[in-house]
Design a protein around this motif. Structure first.
Motif, PDB file in Angstrom:
ATOM      1  N   ASN A  80       0.804  -1.225   0.000  1.00  0.00           N
ATOM      2  CA  ASN A  80       0.000   0.000   0.000  1.00  0.00           C
ATOM      3  C   ASN A  80       0.840   1.278   0.000  1.00  0.00           C
ATOM      4  O   ASN A  80       0.302   2.361  -0.231  1.00  0.00           O
ATOM      5  N   TYR A  81       2.135   1.188   0.314  1.00  0.00           N
ATOM      6  CA  TYR A  81       2.984   2.384   0.341  1.00  0.00           C
ATOM      7  C   TYR A  81       3.658   2.682  -0.995  1.00  0.00           C
ATOM      8  O   TYR A  81       4.457   3.621  -1.087  1.00  0.00           O
ATOM      9  N   MET A  82       3.386   1.882  -2.015  1.00  0.00           N
ATOM     10  CA  MET A  82       3.981   2.194  -3.310  1.00  0.00           C
ATOM     11  C   MET A  82       3.380   3.488  -3.857  1.00  0.00           C
ATOM     12  O   MET A  82       2.249   3.857  -3.526  1.00  0.00           O
ATOM     13  N   GLY A 116       7.888  -3.617  -2.805  1.00  0.00           N
ATOM     14  CA  GLY A 116       7.810  -3.428  -1.353  1.00  0.00           C
ATOM     15  C   GLY A 116       9.238  -3.518  -0.835  1.00  0.00           C
ATOM     16  O   GLY A 116      10.180  -3.201  -1.575  1.00  0.00           O
ATOM     17  N   VAL A 117       9.405  -3.961   0.396  1.00  0.00           N
ATOM     18  CA  VAL A 117      10.760  -3.993   0.949  1.00  0.00           C
ATOM     19  C   VAL A 117      11.263  -5.437   1.104  1.00  0.00           C
ATOM     20  O   VAL A 117      10.528  -6.399   0.887  1.00  0.00           O
ATOM     21  N   HIS A 118      12.553  -5.538   1.490  1.00  0.00           N
ATOM     22  CA  HIS A 118      13.248  -6.827   1.421  1.00  0.00           C
ATOM     23  C   HIS A 118      12.578  -7.921   2.252  1.00  0.00           C
ATOM     24  O   HIS A 118      12.453  -9.060   1.798  1.00  0.00           O
ATOM     25  N   GLY A 141      15.259  -1.720   2.585  1.00  0.00           N
ATOM     26  CA  GLY A 141      15.275  -2.429   3.878  1.00  0.00           C
ATOM     27  C   GLY A 141      14.132  -1.973   4.767  1.00  0.00           C
ATOM     28  O   GLY A 141      13.045  -1.631   4.285  1.00  0.00           O
ATOM     29  N   CYS A 142      14.363  -1.964   6.077  1.00  0.00           N
ATOM     30  CA  CYS A 142      13.316  -1.553   7.025  1.00  0.00           C
ATOM     31  C   CYS A 142      14.000  -1.361   8.375  1.00  0.00           C
ATOM     32  O   CYS A 142      14.761  -2.232   8.811  1.00  0.00           O
ATOM     33  N   SER A 143      13.725  -0.250   9.036  1.00  0.00           N
ATOM     34  CA  SER A 143      14.395   0.015  10.324  1.00  0.00           C
ATOM     35  C   SER A 143      13.986  -1.007  11.387  1.00  0.00           C
ATOM     36  O   SER A 143      14.773  -1.313  12.294  1.00  0.00           O
ATOM     37  N   LEU A 144      12.779  -1.539  11.273  1.00  0.00           N
ATOM     38  CA  LEU A 144      12.362  -2.565  12.248  1.00  0.00           C
ATOM     39  C   LEU A 144      13.141  -3.854  12.019  1.00  0.00           C
ATOM     40  O   LEU A 144      13.655  -4.468  12.961  1.00  0.00           O
ATOM     41  N   ALA A 145      13.243  -4.262  10.751  1.00  0.00           N
ATOM     42  CA  ALA A 145      13.964  -5.496  10.443  1.00  0.00           C
ATOM     43  C   ALA A 145      15.438  -5.374  10.851  1.00  0.00           C
ATOM     44  O   ALA A 145      16.058  -6.353  11.279  1.00  0.00           O
ATOM     45  N   VAL A 169       6.148  -9.557  11.018  1.00  0.00           N
ATOM     46  CA  VAL A 169       6.763  -9.970   9.746  1.00  0.00           C
ATOM     47  C   VAL A 169       7.884  -9.037   9.303  1.00  0.00           C
ATOM     48  O   VAL A 169       8.682  -9.413   8.444  1.00  0.00           O
ATOM     49  N   ASN A 170       7.937  -7.841   9.874  1.00  0.00           N
ATOM     50  CA  ASN A 170       8.997  -6.890   9.506  1.00  0.00           C
ATOM     51  C   ASN A 170      10.326  -7.304  10.125  1.00  0.00           C
ATOM     52  O   ASN A 170      10.928  -6.576  10.928  1.00  0.00           O
ATOM     53  N   THR A 171      10.790  -8.497   9.787  1.00  0.00           N
ATOM     54  CA  THR A 171      12.068  -9.019  10.272  1.00  0.00           C
ATOM     55  C   THR A 171      12.669  -9.893   9.170  1.00  0.00           C
ATOM     56  O   THR A 171      11.958 -10.329   8.257  1.00  0.00           O
ATOM     57  N   HIS A 226      11.905   0.332  16.336  1.00  0.00           N
ATOM     58  CA  HIS A 226      10.903   1.321  15.925  1.00  0.00           C
ATOM     59  C   HIS A 226      10.886   1.474  14.408  1.00  0.00           C
ATOM     60  O   HIS A 226      11.920   1.294  13.755  1.00  0.00           O
ATOM     61  N   CYS A 227       9.744   1.842  13.902  1.00  0.00           N
ATOM     62  CA  CYS A 227       9.660   2.202  12.485  1.00  0.00           C
ATOM     63  C   CYS A 227      10.070   3.657  12.359  1.00  0.00           C
ATOM     64  O   CYS A 227       9.481   4.535  13.009  1.00  0.00           O
ATOM     65  N   GLU A 228      11.049   3.914  11.507  1.00  0.00           N
ATOM     66  CA  GLU A 228      11.566   5.277  11.398  1.00  0.00           C
ATOM     67  C   GLU A 228      10.558   6.248  10.775  1.00  0.00           C
ATOM     68  O   GLU A 228      10.743   7.461  10.875  1.00  0.00           O
ATOM     69  N   VAL A 229       9.515   5.737  10.160  1.00  0.00           N
ATOM     70  CA  VAL A 229       8.483   6.603   9.578  1.00  0.00           C
ATOM     71  C   VAL A 229       7.436   6.956  10.648  1.00  0.00           C
ATOM     72  O   VAL A 229       7.115   8.124  10.872  1.00  0.00           O
ATOM     73  N   HIS A 230       6.923   5.933  11.337  1.00  0.00           N
ATOM     74  CA  HIS A 230       5.823   6.166  12.282  1.00  0.00           C
ATOM     75  C   HIS A 230       6.291   6.777  13.602  1.00  0.00           C
ATOM     76  O   HIS A 230       5.523   7.465  14.267  1.00  0.00           O
ATOM     77  N   PRO A 254      -0.569   1.020  13.935  1.00  0.00           N
ATOM     78  CA  PRO A 254      -0.098   0.649  15.284  1.00  0.00           C
ATOM     79  C   PRO A 254       1.415   0.738  15.488  1.00  0.00           C
ATOM     80  O   PRO A 254       1.890   0.519  16.603  1.00  0.00           O
ATOM     81  N   GLU A 255       2.182   1.073  14.440  1.00  0.00           N
ATOM     82  CA  GLU A 255       3.616   1.324  14.644  1.00  0.00           C
ATOM     83  C   GLU A 255       3.859   2.729  15.207  1.00  0.00           C
ATOM     84  O   GLU A 255       5.002   3.097  15.485  1.00  0.00           O
ATOM     85  N   CYS A 256       2.790   3.519  15.372  1.00  0.00           N
ATOM     86  CA  CYS A 256       2.939   4.879  15.930  1.00  0.00           C
ATOM     87  C   CYS A 256       3.123   4.810  17.447  1.00  0.00           C
ATOM     88  O   CYS A 256       2.636   3.883  18.104  1.00  0.00           O
ATOM     89  N   LEU A 312       7.725  10.068   4.465  1.00  0.00           N
ATOM     90  CA  LEU A 312       8.034   9.066   3.439  1.00  0.00           C
ATOM     91  C   LEU A 312       8.887   7.952   4.024  1.00  0.00           C
ATOM     92  O   LEU A 312       9.751   8.203   4.856  1.00  0.00           O
ATOM     93  N   CYS A 313       8.660   6.708   3.564  1.00  0.00           N
ATOM     94  CA  CYS A 313       9.567   5.618   3.940  1.00  0.00           C
ATOM     95  C   CYS A 313      10.668   5.571   2.883  1.00  0.00           C
ATOM     96  O   CYS A 313      10.402   5.265   1.719  1.00  0.00           O
ATOM     97  N   PRO A 314      11.919   5.852   3.284  1.00  0.00           N
ATOM     98  CA  PRO A 314      12.998   5.909   2.286  1.00  0.00           C
ATOM     99  C   PRO A 314      13.260   4.553   1.639  1.00  0.00           C
ATOM    100  O   PRO A 314      13.796   4.485   0.538  1.00  0.00           O
ATOM    101  N   HIS A 315      12.856   3.497   2.336  1.00  0.00           N
ATOM    102  CA  HIS A 315      13.081   2.138   1.791  1.00  0.00           C
ATOM    103  C   HIS A 315      12.036   1.815   0.717  1.00  0.00           C
ATOM    104  O   HIS A 315      12.371   1.346  -0.366  1.00  0.00           O
ATOM    105  N   MET A 316      10.777   2.069   1.052  1.00  0.00           N
ATOM    106  CA  MET A 316       9.714   1.833   0.071  1.00  0.00           C
ATOM    107  C   MET A 316       9.951   2.688  -1.170  1.00  0.00           C
ATOM    108  O   MET A 316       9.676   2.260  -2.304  1.00  0.00           O
ATOM    109  N   LYS A 317      10.471   3.886  -0.960  1.00  0.00           N
ATOM    110  CA  LYS A 317      10.631   4.813  -2.082  1.00  0.00           C
ATOM    111  C   LYS A 317      11.828   4.456  -2.979  1.00  0.00           C
ATOM    112  O   LYS A 317      12.053   5.103  -4.002  1.00  0.00           O
TER     113      LYS A 317
HETATM  114 FE1  SF4 Z   1       9.846  -0.491   7.765  1.00  0.00          FE
HETATM  115 FE2  SF4 Z   1       8.583   1.648   8.639  1.00  0.00          FE
HETATM  116 FE3  SF4 Z   1       9.326   1.563   6.104  1.00  0.00          FE
HETATM  117 FE4  SF4 Z   1       7.315  -0.005   6.992  1.00  0.00          FE
HETATM  118  S1  SF4 Z   1       7.343   2.217   6.872  1.00  0.00           S
HETATM  119  S2  SF4 Z   1       9.023  -0.632   5.681  1.00  0.00           S
HETATM  120  S3  SF4 Z   1       8.040  -0.463   9.062  1.00  0.00           S
HETATM  121  S4  SF4 Z   1      10.710   1.586   7.896  1.00  0.00           S
END
Ligand code: SF4
Ligand code: 13P
Length: 357
Positions: A80-82, A116-118, A141-145, A169-171, A226-230, A254-256, A312-317
């Motif tokens: 959904n973040y694309m 999406g991400v890795h 990538g993802c800051s949570l993973a 699943v974010n691992t 933590h999620c770096e976006v939320h 819920p990551e907020c 913005l999520c720099p990874h999704m982007k």
């Molecule tokens: Fe990871 Fe947050 Fe980006 Fe989702 S929005 S992929 S949790 S960094």
């Protein structure tokens, strides 16, 4: 009271960060009046958020990608973040992490391109081991993973003997392999309660764990990822938006942080948030999540005005039309999972998928 365990090590696990050499687009497709007419129904879905000038650049990629998809027997799974040109232009399936995992398990065709991400691509590979799974940019990538490693989870097992471990699943697959079951933001409470245990470790998102704690009597032990976006949203900022936009509905992921969720009218997964807006159709809505979500849902609810604090999520982007095109053209970057890890990680993911089925 949720209990928080400090990270035991800081080594990054999930996001393999590489620099891929860039080649230019060579699709050879021009934005002619004929192409404009052919893709008009596709543009219609995004015309509220993509300008005609942007579309003139995107449309040849959309055509080239859809042609390549058919040629190669590939499907594109888009989170959904694309961005809208990916979400509406080239994806075969769209959704939150759970929906994409389900689609991966039953995907037709030989190739899955993960928009999406890795960690999402790894999950697809676990559930579709015989397919080629591609991620258009390995840096997604993802800051949570990245907040937890398999070694960390082994130490948690020692520290909390007998306590089941649920991983978001974010691992990485390596982390999943050490855990009993996975969960997503849409089923975390259900997964935790399915274990029938008085105490459960829910890793690695501290804020998701705190949110789940408000929804269940099971004692939750959290990790401090933590999620770096939320994590950047604040309750003060949202209250200021509410003051400036009386009646606005605030919808949070819920990551907020807990105080942000405290001011929200609804909390749910990315698809849960979208469904809430589609069902309730508020006059104004503020989606406390990644920026592209509001753009993607805009066409479905033209009557809703979106107030946008744009994180913005720099990874999704990292995932662009150009990267998807090159991924399909060159069959890169293939995502693989070590077979020993895959057997154990698949067990944890399938346990979740079967629970929901
Ligand atoms: Fe990871 Fe947050 Fe980006 Fe989702 S929005 S992929 S949790 S960094
Ligand atoms: P969802 O499962 O809600 O789509 O969340 C995935 C994610 O990365 C949110 O930041």
């Amino acid at each position: 009271m949720v209990q928080v365990t400090l990270p035991l090590s800081r080594s990054a696990a999930a996001a393999a960060v590489h620099s891929a050499p860039k080649t230019g687009p060579d699709h050879g497709i021009r934005f002619t009046p004929a192409l404009e007419r052919e893709l008009a129904p596709v543009y219609d879905r995004m015309k509220r958020v993509v300008t005609p000038m942007e579309w003139a650049h995107y449309a040849p990629f959309v055509k080239a990608i859809n042609d390549l998809k058919a040629e190669r027997g590939a499907v594109i799974l888009a989170h959904n973040y694309m961005t809208p040109e990916i979400f509406h232009g080239v994806s075969d399936f769209r959704g939150d992490s759970l929906q994409l995992a389900r689609e991966a398990a039953k995907a037709k065709g030989d190739i899955i391109v993960q928009a999406g991400v890795h960690f999402m691509a790894e999950t697809s590979k676990l559930l579709s081991p015989n397919k080629t799974v591609l991620i258009p940019d390995l840096r997604a990538g993802c800051s949570l993973a990245a907040s937890i490693t398999a070694a960390d989870v082994r130490l948690l097992r020692e520290a909390y003997p007998g306590v089941p471990i649920v991983t978001y699943v974010n691992t990485s697959a390596a982390v999943k392999a050490e855990c009993d079951i996975t969960c997503t933001s849409s089923n975390a409470v259900k997964v935790v309660e399915s274990l029938g245990a008085p105490r459960v470790l829910l890793i690695p998102d501290e804020y998701l764990s705190k949110y789940v704690q408000t929804q269940t009597d099971v004692e939750i032990i959290a990790w401090r990822g933590h999620c770096e976006v939320h994590e950047r949203f604040t309750a003060e900022e949202l209250e200021a938006y509410r003051d400036a936009n009386p009646g606005v509905k605030i919808i949070a992921h819920p990551e907020c942080p807990p105080d942000v969720i405290g001011v929200a009218d609804f909390t749910g997964s990315t698809s849960g948030m979208i469904n809430w807006v589609k069902t309730n159709k508020p006059r104004k809505a503020l989606l406390v999540t990644e920026c592209s979500m509001a753009s993607n849902v805009a066409d479905d609810v033209p009557e809703v005005e979106f107030v946008r604090p744009c994180n913005l999520c720099p990874h999704m982007k990292r995932i662009s039309l150009e990267a998807i095109y090159e991924s399909l053209r060159d069959l890169k970057h293939e995502v693989t999972v070590d077979p020993d890890v895959a057997v154990r990680a698949r067990r944890a993911v399938e346990r979740m998928v079967n629970l929901n089925n």
